[in-house]
Scaffold this active site. Structure first.
Site, PDB file in Angstrom:
ATOM      1  N   MET A  60       2.166   9.051 -10.860  1.00 23.41           N
ATOM      2  CA  MET A  60       1.726   9.090  -9.477  1.00 23.41           C
ATOM      3  C   MET A  60       1.883   7.717  -8.839  1.00 23.41           C
ATOM      4  SD  MET A  60      -1.524  11.702  -9.382  1.00 23.41           S
ATOM      5  CE  MET A  60      -2.061  11.703 -11.087  1.00 23.41           C
ATOM      6  N   CYS A  61       1.481   7.605  -7.598  1.00 25.35           N
ATOM      7  CA  CYS A  61       1.685   6.388  -6.810  1.00 25.35           C
ATOM      8  C   CYS A  61       0.670   5.309  -7.184  1.00 25.35           C
ATOM      9  CB  CYS A  61       1.564   6.720  -5.329  1.00 25.35           C
ATOM     10  SG  CYS A  61       2.542   8.139  -4.817  1.00 25.35           S
ATOM     11  N   GLN A  62       0.824   4.143  -6.567  1.00 26.26           N
ATOM     12  CA  GLN A  62      -0.159   3.073  -6.736  1.00 26.26           C
ATOM     13  C   GLN A  62      -0.555   2.532  -5.371  1.00 26.26           C
ATOM     14  OE1 GLN A  62      -0.206   0.131  -9.663  1.00 26.26           O
ATOM     15  NE2 GLN A  62       0.565   1.435 -11.290  1.00 26.26           N
TER      16      GLN A  62
END
Length: 257
Positions: free
Chosen positions: A1-3
């Site tokens: 997933m994103c950060q």
């Protein structure tokens, strides 16, 4: 997933040091290669830089790394796509107007089977679950307070209710700000650090770089940095508890009943 990466402080400060390490996660020290973005509030104005290229290869990211824009509210995001194509309109952070102010939102997570249709005032431009969630948050806030921004206690309460409902759909870590208040919600993973006097040196995890903040600050400065995972390896970061919603103001976290 994103950060996610955020900064909230009591005096305008640049985020060059933190962004130096954060940007490396967009293709060098991590595999978040599906675009990136960053927003800086300056008064009621807001600068946003977006690029669908990995941050490690982006000339725009290189520009931001070397341009010390001073702000009290900053939100940045590097993307690892779970929903939506790798195109510019799906890059975070997203921006909309509410109560005469810009609101900026970035999300880390994945909302499963999330296909809302009841958009009225706010419409998503891209096709991510994140932008749809942002539009729903603003729709709900606008419905509850159609004329003016409420006191932060009331705003926090309604935002908490909306957040809890959306978090039932999946992972919902996010950063949200209008340049006055900075909200951070943890669903699975989010941490922060408050830097204040006495300042010390900090060393990045993603790059061999150290900055001694005692040489760059005044005793009254206070800076909170929020990130999905800690950016430095010689400082103590505080994990935000799953389900917790914090509002940062002047570099300090607050939580209301």
């Amino acid at each position: 997933m994103c950060q996610l990466l955020g900064m909230n402080c009591n005096v305008p400060t640049d985020i060059c040091f933190s962004f130096e390490g954060f940007a490396k996660r967009g293709g060098k020290t991590d595999d978040h290669r599906d675009g990136w973005g960053i927003a800086f509030f300056e008064g009621k104005g807001c600068r946003i830089f977006l690029d669908a290229k990995p941050s490690i290869f982006s000339p725009v990211a290189d520009f931001v790394r070397h341009y010390p824009i001073h702000s009290t509210h900053v939100i940045a995001h590097i993307r690892k796509a779970t929903q939506g194509e790798v195109i510019l309109e799906n890059c975070h952070p997203f921006r909309r107007e509410l109560w005469g102010r810009y609101w900026v939102f970035a999300h880390n997570g994945d909302l499963k089977d999330f296909h809302p249709k009841d958009f009225n005032f706010y419409q998503p431009v891209g096709n991510t679950d994140s932008e749809k969630a942002f539009c729903l948050i603003l729709e709900r806030l606008r419905e509850c307070f159609p004329q003016n921004k409420p006191p932060k206690e009331k705003l926090y309460s309604i935002l908490g209710e909306i957040t809890q409902t959306l978090a039932e759909k999946g992972t919902f870590n996010y950063l949200l700000s209008d340049g006055e208040h900075f909200f951070a919600h943890c669903s699975t993973k989010l941490s922060y650090i408050v830097r204040q006097a006495p300042f010390a040196a900090a060393h990045l995890i993603d790059q061999d770089m150290t900055v001694d903040f005692s040489e760059l600050t005044t005793p009254s400065d206070r800076v909170a940095v929020i990130a999905t995972t800690p950016l430095t390896d010689n400082e103590v970061w505080t994990p935000i508890l799953p389900g917790e919603l914090l509002v940062f103001q002047d570099g300090l976290p607050h939580k209301f009943p």
